[in-house]
Design a protein around this motif. Structure first.
Motif, short mmCIF file in Angstrom:
data_model
loop_
_atom_site.label_atom_id
_atom_site.label_comp_id
_atom_site.label_asym_id
_atom_site.label_seq_id
_atom_site.Cartn_x
_atom_site.Cartn_y
_atom_site.Cartn_z
N MET A 1 0.91 -1.19 0.07
CA MET A 1 0.18 0.19 0.04
C MET A 1 0.77 1.23 -0.05
O MET A 1 1.85 1.30 0.75
N SER A 2 0.35 1.99 -1.03
CA SER A 2 1.55 3.42 -1.02
C SER A 2 0.92 4.37 -0.06
O SER A 2 -0.17 4.32 0.60
N GLY A 3 1.73 5.28 0.23
CA GLY A 3 1.57 6.39 1.49
C GLY A 3 0.52 7.47 0.84
O GLY A 3 0.00 8.26 1.64
N GLN A 4 0.39 7.45 -0.45
CA GLN A 4 -0.52 8.57 -0.86
C GLN A 4 -1.76 8.12 -0.90
O GLN A 4 -2.11 6.95 -1.63
N LEU A 5 -2.77 9.10 -1.00
CA LEU A 5 -4.32 8.89 -1.23
C LEU A 5 -4.65 9.42 -2.55
O LEU A 5 -4.46 10.50 -2.79
N ASP A 6 -5.28 8.59 -3.14
CA ASP A 6 -5.87 8.88 -4.43
C ASP A 6 -7.13 9.40 -4.31
O ASP A 6 -7.97 9.13 -3.39
N ILE A 7 -7.91 9.92 -5.21
CA ILE A 7 -9.24 10.40 -5.21
C ILE A 7 -10.21 9.30 -5.07
O ILE A 7 -11.08 9.45 -4.12
N TYR A 8 -9.93 7.90 -5.30
CA TYR A 8 -10.71 6.87 -5.30
C TYR A 8 -10.86 6.36 -3.64
O TYR A 8 -11.89 5.90 -3.10
#
Length: 87
Positions: A1-8
């Motif tokens: 899991m990446s540390g950045q949050l996307d719009i979804y």
């Protein structure tokens, strides 16, 4: 899991908040408005479904399908009862 949050992922979090808010509303109110309760649950399930279609988790996606179906059933029941009370 990446540390950045996307719009979804953010949409999924809003959906999660809707479902938690609906459950809190159900617990708080002695006679909850079924349109508020089921409408909020349906909105939450729809938003989580959007997130899950991008970040697929099949068990959660199936759960949201059932969650939405139950909410639609609750809304249909509430509309039927409202019409019955109006006659």
């Amino acid at each position: 899991m990446s540390g950045q949050l996307d719009i979804y992922t953010l949409v999924g979090f809003v959906g999660m908040a809707c479902i938690i808010a609906a459950y809190a509303y159900l617990t708080y109110k002695d006679e909850p408005n079924p349109f508020v309760l089921h409408g909020t649950n349906l909105t939450g399930a729809a938003l989580l479904t959007v997130s899950l279609l991008v970040h697929t988790n099949w068990p959660s996606l199936v759960l949201e399908g059932f969650w939405a179906a139950i909410a639609i059933w609750g809304l249909a029941k509430a509309m039927k009862e409202r019409r019955k009370a109006g006659n």
